[in-house]
Design a protein around this motif. Structure first.
Motif, PDB file in Angstrom:
ATOM      1  N   GLY A  14       1.425  -1.203  -0.131  1.00 39.86           N
ATOM      2  CA  GLY A  14       0.100   0.084   0.224  1.00 39.86           C
ATOM      3  C   GLY A  14       1.245   1.418  -0.125  1.00 39.86           C
ATOM      4  N   THR A  15       0.548   2.595  -0.171  1.00 39.32           N
ATOM      5  CA  THR A  15       0.842   3.956  -0.696  1.00 39.32           C
ATOM      6  C   THR A  15       0.093   4.973   0.722  1.00 39.32           C
ATOM      7  OG1 THR A  15       1.907   3.313  -2.483  1.00 39.32           O
ATOM      8  CG2 THR A  15       2.319   5.276  -2.161  1.00 39.32           C
ATOM      9  N   PRO A  16      -0.477   5.481  -0.183  1.00 42.34           N
ATOM     10  CA  PRO A  16      -1.456   6.479   1.090  1.00 42.34           C
ATOM     11  C   PRO A  16      -2.316   6.488   1.613  1.00 42.34           C
ATOM     12  CG  PRO A  16      -3.233   5.540  -1.029  1.00 42.34           C
ATOM     13  CD  PRO A  16      -1.708   4.804  -0.477  1.00 42.34           C
ATOM     14  N   ASP A  17      -2.695   7.791   2.618  1.00 45.76           N
ATOM     15  CA  ASP A  17      -2.571   7.608   3.847  1.00 45.76           C
ATOM     16  C   ASP A  17      -4.142   6.093   4.104  1.00 45.76           C
ATOM     17  OD1 ASP A  17      -1.891   9.228   5.167  1.00 45.76           O
ATOM     18  OD2 ASP A  17      -3.035  10.929   3.615  1.00 45.76           O
ATOM     19  N   PHE A  18      -4.703   6.064   2.918  1.00 44.20           N
ATOM     20  CA  PHE A  18      -6.084   5.157   2.654  1.00 44.20           C
ATOM     21  C   PHE A  18      -5.275   3.332   2.889  1.00 44.20           C
ATOM     22  CE2 PHE A  18      -8.589   1.660   0.971  1.00 44.20           C
ATOM     23  CZ  PHE A  18      -9.780   2.129   1.003  1.00 44.20           C
ATOM     24  N   ALA A  19      -4.023   3.833   2.911  1.00 46.83           N
ATOM     25  CA  ALA A  19      -3.811   2.113   3.457  1.00 46.83           C
ATOM     26  C   ALA A  19      -3.053   1.878   4.998  1.00 46.83           C
ATOM     27  CB  ALA A  19      -2.800   2.363   2.378  1.00 46.83           C
ATOM     28  N   VAL A  34       5.274  -9.741   8.114  1.00 50.96           N
ATOM     29  CA  VAL A  34       6.784 -10.111   7.970  1.00 50.96           C
ATOM     30  C   VAL A  34       7.267  -9.209   6.889  1.00 50.96           C
ATOM     31  CG1 VAL A  34       6.378 -12.150   7.992  1.00 50.96           C
ATOM     32  CG2 VAL A  34       6.096 -10.874   6.008  1.00 50.96           C
ATOM     33  N   GLY A  35       6.943  -7.794   6.158  1.00 52.75           N
ATOM     34  CA  GLY A  35       7.621  -6.868   5.363  1.00 52.75           C
ATOM     35  C   GLY A  35       6.118  -6.124   4.131  1.00 52.75           C
ATOM     36  N   VAL A  36       6.380  -5.225   4.324  1.00 51.78           N
ATOM     37  CA  VAL A  36       5.438  -4.348   3.284  1.00 51.78           C
ATOM     38  C   VAL A  36       6.651  -3.318   2.180  1.00 51.78           C
ATOM     39  CG1 VAL A  36       4.777  -1.506   3.585  1.00 51.78           C
ATOM     40  CG2 VAL A  36       4.390  -3.307   5.753  1.00 51.78           C
ATOM     41  N   VAL A  37       5.250  -3.710   1.331  1.00 53.74           N
ATOM     42  CA  VAL A  37       5.608  -2.587  -0.696  1.00 53.74           C
ATOM     43  C   VAL A  37       5.058  -1.565  -0.473  1.00 53.74           C
ATOM     44  CG1 VAL A  37       6.045  -3.298  -2.552  1.00 53.74           C
ATOM     45  CG2 VAL A  37       6.199  -5.160  -1.097  1.00 53.74           C
ATOM     46  N   THR A  38       5.580  -0.951  -0.193  1.00 51.57           N
ATOM     47  CA  THR A  38       5.203   0.838  -0.801  1.00 51.57           C
ATOM     48  C   THR A  38       5.671   1.186  -2.051  1.00 51.57           C
ATOM     49  OG1 THR A  38       4.148   2.901   0.122  1.00 51.57           O
ATOM     50  CG2 THR A  38       6.837   1.695   0.822  1.00 51.57           C
ATOM     51  N   ASN A  39       5.532   2.687  -3.091  1.00 51.18           N
ATOM     52  CA  ASN A  39       6.144   3.474  -3.873  1.00 51.18           C
ATOM     53  C   ASN A  39       7.520   3.665  -2.996  1.00 51.18           C
ATOM     54  OD1 ASN A  39       4.940   2.474  -6.301  1.00 51.18           O
ATOM     55  ND2 ASN A  39       3.005   4.251  -5.929  1.00 51.18           N
ATOM     56  N   PRO A  40       8.154   3.984  -3.617  1.00 55.79           N
ATOM     57  CA  PRO A  40       9.096   5.159  -3.789  1.00 55.79           C
ATOM     58  C   PRO A  40       9.028   6.545  -3.309  1.00 55.79           C
ATOM     59  CG  PRO A  40      10.031   3.768  -6.151  1.00 55.79           C
ATOM     60  CD  PRO A  40       8.517   3.824  -5.604  1.00 55.79           C
ATOM     61  N   ASP A  41       9.679   7.073  -2.236  1.00 49.44           N
ATOM     62  CA  ASP A  41       9.815   8.316  -1.348  1.00 49.44           C
ATOM     63  C   ASP A  41       9.962   9.228  -2.774  1.00 49.44           C
ATOM     64  OD1 ASP A  41      10.966   7.169   0.538  1.00 49.44           O
ATOM     65  OD2 ASP A  41      11.639   8.433   1.658  1.00 49.44           O
ATOM     66  N   ARG A  42       8.955  10.318  -2.837  1.00 46.65           N
ATOM     67  CA  ARG A  42       8.633  11.547  -4.019  1.00 46.65           C
ATOM     68  C   ARG A  42       8.268  12.194  -3.289  1.00 46.65           C
ATOM     69  NH1 ARG A  42       9.078   7.656  -7.750  1.00 46.65           N
ATOM     70  NH2 ARG A  42       7.060   6.412  -7.929  1.00 46.65           N
ATOM     71  N   PRO A  43       9.384  13.867  -3.981  1.00 46.92           N
ATOM     72  CA  PRO A  43       9.591  14.969  -4.186  1.00 46.92           C
ATOM     73  C   PRO A  43       7.248  15.306  -3.084  1.00 46.92           C
ATOM     74  CG  PRO A  43      10.567  14.734  -6.113  1.00 46.92           C
ATOM     75  CD  PRO A  43       9.328  13.423  -5.895  1.00 46.92           C
ATOM     76  N   SER A  44       7.762  16.288  -2.861  1.00 54.37           N
ATOM     77  CA  SER A  44       6.431  17.269  -2.229  1.00 54.37           C
ATOM     78  C   SER A  44       6.408  18.262  -1.298  1.00 54.37           C
ATOM     79  CB  SER A  44       6.157  16.015  -1.421  1.00 54.37           C
ATOM     80  OG  SER A  44       4.141  16.498  -0.718  1.00 54.37           O
TER      81      SER A  44
END
Length: 332
Positions: A14-19, A34-44
């Motif tokens: 998951g990535t955003p607040d919803f998750a 056991v592990g979390v997969v998310t998108n890379p850090d982005r400029p904000s």
């Protein structure tokens, strides 16, 4: 005496607040994330500072390993997931398509938390489009993932009404908590071997495409109900907007919240053209639509912050002979 159940090994994507609420619920459960997969850090933000996704922040706070591949391609991705030896992968607003070898990796497959009452509103923006299209209710569906877009068998579903002044943010927050409760129920059913998948009826499906900034432009020729729904459904992003005609040129005004009225002001027909301001005083700001009018509740002037209508009118010169342009009345 019932034997103690073995914890499920869960990989969470998951990535955003919803998750975040669902991840937190699983972390607190008897099972093991056991592990979390998310998108890379982005400029904000204005400074374009590199910012971690909300799911990463929550996972690291709980001491869980985080993996952030740019794309779910290449053998190294599958090897990383396989090393976690997941029993199930739970997905919530991850933002990437899962390859077939990932879908087949866990023994219980991949399970998705989707923010609509499937088969309605498959796709990227189900919360927004349910409001924009005037639905009376929404909800969350937990489904078994397959290669199609949100087409897999449904495992659990729960409804919630869409209230008159619910924005997409309001509904988002409610459905995020609902999704967390439902995924906990699904994990319990997996342990009990009691899942009852229900195949979706494709004939009843609808699509919720990814939002574009242009989706927020208001066409006042539509009914007041349609205009108010658009305003709520585009809040907070991409935001609903219209251009006020002024001698200096069009001024872009954002509308954050409005109430629809089918009858005209004071019980009489306004006779006003769509987009015309029919009231701008201490009793409110009303704008004529193709049918009825909207009562504006929160607005934002160019370069300013969003304000309640009374404060907006105190600082913005808006009169009853002013009007908002229709989309085809302006040239960009």
């Amino acid at each position: 005496m019932t034997a103690a159940r073995s914890p499920l090994r869960i990989v969470y994507m998951g990535t955003p607040d919803f998750a975040v609420p669902a991840l937190q619920k699983l972390i607190e459960s008897p099972d093991e994330v056991v592990g979390v997969v998310t998108n890379p850090d982005r400029p904000s933000g204005r400074g374009k500072k590199l910012t971690p996704p909300p799911v990463k922040v929550a996972a690291e706070a709980a001491g869980i390993e985080v993996y952030q591949p740019e794309k779910l391609r290449g053998p190294e991705v599958l090897e990383h997931l396989r090393a976690w030896n997941p029993d199930v992968i739970v997905v919530a607003a991850y933002g990437q398509i899962l390859r077939n070898d990932v879908l087949l990796l866990p023994r219980y497959g991949c399970i998705n938390i989707h923010a609509s009452l499937l088969p309605a509103y498959r796709g990227a923006a189900p919360i927004n489009w349910a409001i924009v299209r005037g639905e009376a209710e929404s909800g969350v569906t937990i489904m078994q993932m397959e290669r199609g877009l949100d087409t897999g068998p449904m495992l659990l579903k729960r409804k919630t009404p869409i209230e008159e002044l619910d924005t997409a943010q309001d509904l988002h927050d409610r459905l995020a908590e609902m999704g967390a409760e439902l995924i906990e129920d699904v994990m319990r059913l997996i342990h009990l071997d009691s899942l009852n998948p229900i195949v979706q009826d494709d004939a009843q499906s609808s699509y919720a495409p990814m939002l574009k900034k242009s989706d927020g432009e208001i066409d006042f020729r539509k009914s007041a109900r349609e205009v108010a729904d658009l305003i709520r459904g585009m809040n907070p992003w991409p935001g609903a907007f219209a251009f006020l005609h002024t001698p200096e040129g069009p001024q872009r005004v954002k509308l954050h919240l409005a109430r629809a009225h089918s009858a005209a002001t004071n019980g009489a027909d306004t006779g006003a053209a769509p987009g015309e301001v029919i009231r701008a005083d201490e009793q409110g700001l009303h704008i004529a639509c193709g049918q009825g009018y909207i009562e504006c509740l929160t607005l934002q002037a160019p370069g300013k912050r969003a304000l309640p209508v009374s404060d907006f009118l105190n600082g913005f010169d808006l009169q009853t002979d002013h009007h908002f342009l229709l989309p085809d009345e302006r040239s960009d």
